[in-house]
Design a protein around this motif. Structure first.
Motif, PDB file in Angstrom:
ATOM      1  N   VAL A 125       7.767 -35.478   6.577  1.00  0.00           N
ATOM      2  CA  VAL A 125       6.732 -35.249   5.568  1.00  0.00           C
ATOM      3  C   VAL A 125       7.171 -34.118   4.658  1.00  0.00           C
ATOM      4  CG1 VAL A 125       4.890 -36.061   7.076  1.00  0.00           C
ATOM      5  CG2 VAL A 125       5.450 -33.624   7.026  1.00  0.00           C
ATOM      6  N   LYS A 126       6.685 -34.171   3.432  1.00  0.00           N
ATOM      7  CA  LYS A 126       7.018 -33.142   2.444  1.00  0.00           C
ATOM      8  C   LYS A 126       5.730 -32.445   2.019  1.00  0.00           C
ATOM      9  CE  LYS A 126      10.309 -33.986  -0.373  1.00  0.00           C
ATOM     10  NZ  LYS A 126      11.165 -34.518  -1.469  1.00  0.00           N
ATOM     11  N   PHE A 127       5.744 -31.115   2.074  1.00  0.00           N
ATOM     12  CA  PHE A 127       4.579 -30.325   1.712  1.00  0.00           C
ATOM     13  C   PHE A 127       4.612 -29.971   0.229  1.00  0.00           C
ATOM     14  CE2 PHE A 127       4.296 -29.957   6.213  1.00  0.00           C
ATOM     15  CZ  PHE A 127       2.967 -29.657   6.494  1.00  0.00           C
ATOM     16  N   TYR A 128       3.475 -30.170  -0.427  1.00  0.00           N
ATOM     17  CA  TYR A 128       3.341 -29.856  -1.843  1.00  0.00           C
ATOM     18  C   TYR A 128       2.315 -28.741  -2.016  1.00  0.00           C
ATOM     19  CZ  TYR A 128       5.869 -34.150  -2.805  1.00  0.00           C
ATOM     20  OH  TYR A 128       6.827 -35.138  -2.852  1.00  0.00           O
ATOM     21  N   GLU A 129       2.675 -27.773  -2.833  1.00  0.00           N
ATOM     22  CA  GLU A 129       1.768 -26.658  -3.079  1.00  0.00           C
ATOM     23  C   GLU A 129       0.546 -27.101  -3.866  1.00  0.00           C
ATOM     24  OE1 GLU A 129       3.791 -23.351  -4.759  1.00  0.00           O
ATOM     25  OE2 GLU A 129       4.343 -22.624  -2.780  1.00  0.00           O
ATOM     26  N   GLN A 130      -0.577 -26.467  -3.560  1.00  0.00           N
ATOM     27  CA  GLN A 130      -1.851 -26.797  -4.186  1.00  0.00           C
ATOM     28  C   GLN A 130      -2.247 -25.809  -5.268  1.00  0.00           C
ATOM     29  OE1 GLN A 130      -3.447 -29.838  -3.095  1.00  0.00           O
ATOM     30  NE2 GLN A 130      -1.324 -29.861  -2.385  1.00  0.00           N
ATOM     31  N   GLN A 131      -1.352 -24.910  -5.646  1.00  0.00           N
ATOM     32  CA  GLN A 131      -1.634 -23.898  -6.660  1.00  0.00           C
ATOM     33  C   GLN A 131      -0.330 -23.435  -7.305  1.00  0.00           C
ATOM     34  OE1 GLN A 131      -2.480 -23.076  -3.211  1.00  0.00           O
ATOM     35  NE2 GLN A 131      -0.259 -22.769  -3.170  1.00  0.00           N
ATOM     36  N   ALA A 132      -0.495 -22.810  -8.458  1.00  0.00           N
ATOM     37  CA  ALA A 132       0.618 -22.093  -9.088  1.00  0.00           C
ATOM     38  C   ALA A 132       0.555 -20.643  -8.630  1.00  0.00           C
ATOM     39  CB  ALA A 132       0.500 -22.168 -10.606  1.00  0.00           C
ATOM     40  N   ILE A 133       1.690 -19.991  -8.666  1.00  0.00           N
ATOM     41  CA  ILE A 133       1.727 -18.550  -8.420  1.00  0.00           C
ATOM     42  C   ILE A 133       2.154 -17.875  -9.717  1.00  0.00           C
ATOM     43  CG2 ILE A 133       2.772 -16.682  -7.092  1.00  0.00           C
ATOM     44  CD1 ILE A 133       3.107 -18.695  -4.814  1.00  0.00           C
ATOM     45  N   VAL A 134       1.306 -16.982 -10.208  1.00  0.00           N
ATOM     46  CA  VAL A 134       1.526 -16.354 -11.514  1.00  0.00           C
ATOM     47  C   VAL A 134       1.677 -14.850 -11.323  1.00  0.00           C
ATOM     48  CG1 VAL A 134       0.666 -16.076 -13.865  1.00  0.00           C
ATOM     49  CG2 VAL A 134       0.110 -18.158 -12.567  1.00  0.00           C
ATOM     50  N   LYS A 135       2.735 -14.325 -11.928  1.00  0.00           N
ATOM     51  CA  LYS A 135       2.933 -12.873 -11.939  1.00  0.00           C
ATOM     52  C   LYS A 135       2.516 -12.360 -13.315  1.00  0.00           C
ATOM     53  CE  LYS A 135       6.484  -9.255 -11.588  1.00  0.00           C
ATOM     54  NZ  LYS A 135       7.943  -8.998 -11.406  1.00  0.00           N
ATOM     55  N   PHE A 136       1.390 -11.647 -13.358  1.00  0.00           N
ATOM     56  CA  PHE A 136       0.899 -11.060 -14.600  1.00  0.00           C
ATOM     57  C   PHE A 136       1.427  -9.635 -14.726  1.00  0.00           C
ATOM     58  CE2 PHE A 136      -2.520 -14.166 -13.697  1.00  0.00           C
ATOM     59  CZ  PHE A 136      -2.512 -14.873 -14.893  1.00  0.00           C
ATOM     60  N   THR A 137       2.085  -9.365 -15.841  1.00  0.00           N
ATOM     61  CA  THR A 137       2.457  -7.991 -16.191  1.00  0.00           C
ATOM     62  C   THR A 137       1.542  -7.566 -17.330  1.00  0.00           C
ATOM     63  OG1 THR A 137       4.752  -8.332 -15.526  1.00  0.00           O
ATOM     64  CG2 THR A 137       4.290  -6.464 -16.973  1.00  0.00           C
ATOM     65  N   LEU A 138       0.675  -6.602 -17.053  1.00  0.00           N
ATOM     66  CA  LEU A 138      -0.329  -6.185 -18.026  1.00  0.00           C
ATOM     67  C   LEU A 138       0.137  -4.911 -18.726  1.00  0.00           C
ATOM     68  CD1 LEU A 138      -1.877  -7.411 -15.291  1.00  0.00           C
ATOM     69  CD2 LEU A 138      -3.834  -7.109 -16.790  1.00  0.00           C
ATOM     70  N   GLN A 139       0.164  -4.973 -20.051  1.00  0.00           N
ATOM     71  CA  GLN A 139       0.620  -3.834 -20.846  1.00  0.00           C
ATOM     72  C   GLN A 139      -0.556  -3.235 -21.619  1.00  0.00           C
ATOM     73  OE1 GLN A 139       3.804  -5.498 -23.257  1.00  0.00           O
ATOM     74  NE2 GLN A 139       5.313  -5.206 -21.616  1.00  0.00           N
ATOM     75  N   VAL A 154       6.591 -33.468  14.100  1.00  0.00           N
ATOM     76  CA  VAL A 154       6.880 -34.052  12.788  1.00  0.00           C
ATOM     77  C   VAL A 154       7.912 -33.186  12.079  1.00  0.00           C
ATOM     78  CG1 VAL A 154       4.915 -32.843  11.745  1.00  0.00           C
ATOM     79  CG2 VAL A 154       5.886 -34.832  10.598  1.00  0.00           C
ATOM     80  N   ASN A 155       8.883 -33.819  11.474  1.00  0.00           N
ATOM     81  CA  ASN A 155       9.867 -33.096  10.667  1.00  0.00           C
ATOM     82  C   ASN A 155       9.275 -32.849   9.290  1.00  0.00           C
ATOM     83  OD1 ASN A 155      11.864 -33.089  12.685  1.00  0.00           O
ATOM     84  ND2 ASN A 155      12.461 -35.183  12.153  1.00  0.00           N
ATOM     85  N   ALA A 156       9.420 -31.627   8.807  1.00  0.00           N
ATOM     86  CA  ALA A 156       8.746 -31.241   7.565  1.00  0.00           C
ATOM     87  C   ALA A 156       9.684 -30.492   6.643  1.00  0.00           C
ATOM     88  CB  ALA A 156       7.524 -30.371   7.871  1.00  0.00           C
ATOM     89  N   SER A 157       9.502 -30.731   5.342  1.00  0.00           N
ATOM     90  CA  SER A 157      10.246 -29.996   4.322  1.00  0.00           C
ATOM     91  C   SER A 157       9.269 -29.535   3.263  1.00  0.00           C
ATOM     92  CB  SER A 157      11.335 -30.872   3.700  1.00  0.00           C
ATOM     93  OG  SER A 157      10.756 -31.997   3.057  1.00  0.00           O
ATOM     94  N   LYS A 158       9.726 -28.638   2.406  1.00  0.00           N
ATOM     95  CA  LYS A 158       8.872 -28.065   1.377  1.00  0.00           C
ATOM     96  C   LYS A 158       9.371 -28.430  -0.013  1.00  0.00           C
ATOM     97  CE  LYS A 158       7.350 -24.130   4.119  1.00  0.00           C
ATOM     98  NZ  LYS A 158       7.143 -22.688   4.132  1.00  0.00           N
ATOM     99  N   TRP A 159       8.397 -28.715  -0.866  1.00  0.00           N
ATOM    100  CA  TRP A 159       8.728 -28.948  -2.268  1.00  0.00           C
ATOM    101  C   TRP A 159       8.516 -27.645  -3.019  1.00  0.00           C
ATOM    102  CZ3 TRP A 159       5.705 -28.791  -6.799  1.00  0.00           C
ATOM    103  CH2 TRP A 159       6.355 -29.285  -7.945  1.00  0.00           C
ATOM    104  N   MET A 160       9.594 -27.095  -3.497  1.00  0.00           N
ATOM    105  CA  MET A 160       9.573 -25.824  -4.214  1.00  0.00           C
ATOM    106  C   MET A 160       8.975 -24.712  -3.363  1.00  0.00           C
ATOM    107  SD  MET A 160       8.994 -26.759  -8.218  1.00  0.00           S
ATOM    108  CE  MET A 160       9.237 -25.048  -8.643  1.00  0.00           C
ATOM    109  N   ASP A 161       7.998 -23.988  -3.924  1.00  0.00           N
ATOM    110  CA  ASP A 161       7.595 -22.709  -3.348  1.00  0.00           C
ATOM    111  C   ASP A 161       6.479 -22.886  -2.334  1.00  0.00           C
ATOM    112  OD1 ASP A 161       9.228 -21.785  -5.406  1.00  0.00           O
ATOM    113  OD2 ASP A 161       7.513 -21.775  -6.762  1.00  0.00           O
ATOM    114  N   THR A 162       6.659 -22.256  -1.170  1.00  0.00           N
ATOM    115  CA  THR A 162       5.529 -22.218  -0.240  1.00  0.00           C
ATOM    116  C   THR A 162       5.440 -20.870   0.423  1.00  0.00           C
ATOM    117  OG1 THR A 162       6.924 -23.466   1.270  1.00  0.00           O
ATOM    118  CG2 THR A 162       5.192 -24.690   0.156  1.00  0.00           C
ATOM    119  N   ARG A 163       5.542 -20.797   1.724  1.00  0.00           N
ATOM    120  CA  ARG A 163       5.001 -19.653   2.440  1.00  0.00           C
ATOM    121  C   ARG A 163       5.753 -18.335   2.298  1.00  0.00           C
ATOM    122  NH1 ARG A 163       0.509 -18.750   3.807  1.00  0.00           N
ATOM    123  NH2 ARG A 163       0.840 -18.179   5.950  1.00  0.00           N
TER     124      ARG A 163
END
Length: 440
Positions: free
Chosen positions: A162-176, A45-54
């Motif tokens: 097929v297009k792969f969609y992420e199942q989560q957000a990725i958050v970068k927390f900077t704690l001060q 299967v030919n596959a592409s990614k929507w925005m951010d993945t691996r």
């Protein structure tokens, strides 16, 4: 009738009996039907990614995404995951061909649609260490579907990419922190409907391998929710940050900078604010971070603070006992006696602080769930209690089991099932569990 005639008659009956027995034997042990075997197919299967993945790289406000050639993509039909997996034919690209062999069980029937998921067959966000590398390897789940799938001999044909969609957000927390030398040793993230593992929701604790102030998190399910960050730092202190109305959209990379506020322990029960929700009350009338720190201070943790506010008359706050009362299911009289006994045996310190054990009312149950961050309001008839349950577990208490019934002080039982607490306004059960509430 003569002897010869009788002998012929009985011989005929005996022969007929043998014939019937033989026929009966054949009918009672039919040949078993041939079981349809599992089917093995080669799939491309030919596959592409929507925005951010691996394969993730932090480039300003976005993440680059490419396929990694060693990763495994699992295949199923929406109900079951098949044996085997696919792998990219080319690494370092956003679009690639996925190839591999899968084994479809006979029970699956005709294949019409396929679901693809990686990096594993079940989403589990627990155990994160706060780095992009860790997320890329274990927690950056992406899913795709293919409709109109056809089998051709030992191959499965998927005619469109097929297009792969992420199942989560990725958050970068900077704690001060107020002191620049303070670093984060662990970070607990609490929010309504935050996915933890499988179908479960609850708090996620991230434990960096070394203390840091930059923590990456894979988060799913946060939509217009209150988010609470509770950090344990390398100075041995606890810090907190809260914000309401937060949404982390799946597939989006978010950078968040927060100013952490110190929580001081031990603290007198009469002086606490809602920042101390999730902390424990000791039998000495003092508030501690959790049950283990209360024990280390020479006291016993008796309840977890679940609500602090002005919504309940003559009550500043509510804390829930860390365990059910002994005896299991109780009648109404049994529940009343259990609470009376608990009050009679409470410490002088709790008495002097004005704290008193009671059965919570239906609304008090709701206020405790809301106080722990479920995002509901008091008018709702069913409310999510997973944040409440997760905090109980993290403090060293016993969480509720799905399907359990608990008494309220109105003797309308409250049922805890899946992610909701449902007050039962119909016929009351004859017996329910008792979980005492400390009103202070």
């Amino acid at each position: 009738m003569g002897k010869a005639t009788l002998s012929t008659f009985f011989s005929t009956i005996l022969l007929l009996g043998l014939m019937l027995t033989a026929c009966s034997s054949d009918d009672s042990t039919p040949e078993p039907p041939t079981q349809e075997a599992n089917r093995t197919y080669f799939l491309t299967v030919n596959a592409s990614k929507w925005m951010d993945t691996r394969a993730l790289n932090d480039n300003g406000n976005k993440l680059d995404a490419t396929w990694a050639i060693e990763e495994k993509i699992y295949v199923g039909d929406g109900n079951n995951w098949y044996d085997g997996f696919l792998q990219p034919t080319d690494g370092g690209k956003i679009e690639t061909s996925l190839q591999g062999t899968i084994t479809v069980p006979a029970s699956a029937g005709e294949i019409q649609n396929l679901t693809f998921l990686f990096p594993s067959k079940e989403m589990d966000y627990t155990g994160q260490v706060g780095t992009l590398e860790d997320i890329a390897e274990k927690y950056d789940y992406a899913e795709a579907t293919a409709n109109g799938v056809y089998t051709d001999g030992d191959k499965i044909e998927v005619h469109s990419a097929v297009k792969f969609y992420e199942q989560q957000a990725i958050v970068k927390f900077t704690l001060q922190y107020s002191d620049a030398n303070t670093k984060t040793s662990s970070l607990r993230i609490s929010a309504t409907n935050l996915k933890s593992s499988g179908d479960n929701t609850g708090d996620i604790t991230i434990n960096p391998t070394t203390a840091t102030n930059e923590v990456f998190a894979a988060l799913s399910g946060i939509d217009d929710a209150q988010v609470t960050l509770t950090a344990q730092a390398n100075d041995g202190k606890t810090y907190i940050y809260k914000k309401s109305g937060v949404t982390f959209t799946n597939g989006v990379y978010k950078r968040v900078t927060v100013n952490m506020k110190e929580l001081t322990y031990p603290k007198n029960l009469t002086e606490i604010t809602d920042d101390y929700i999730g902390s424990v009350v000791g039998s000495d009338g003092t508030v501690y971070r959790d049950a283990s720190t209360a024990t280390a201070a020479g006291t016993t943790a008796v309840a977890m603070i679940a609500y602090v506010g002005n919504d309940i008359t003559d009550v500043k706050g509510l804390a829930i006992a860390l365990a059910d009362e002994e005896g299991g299911y109780m009648s109404e009289d049994g529940a009343k006696n259990a609470i009376k006994t608990k009050n009679d045996n409470r410490s002088d310190a709790l008495k002097n602080s004005g704290a008193e054990w009671k059965l919570p009312s239906v609304n008090e149950w709701k206020y405790m769930f809301i106080g722990c961050g479920n995002g509901a309001n008091i008018s709702e008839t069913t409310v999510n209690y997973t944040c409440f349950n997760a905090k109980l577990a993290s403090t060293g208490g016993n969480s509720f089991s799905d399907g359990s019934y608990y008494w309220s002080d109105e003797f309308i039982n409250s049922k805890f099932e899946k992610s909701t607490a449902i007050p039962n306004y119909g016929q009351n059960l004859l017996s329910c569990y008792v979980r005492a509430c400390l009103a202070f």
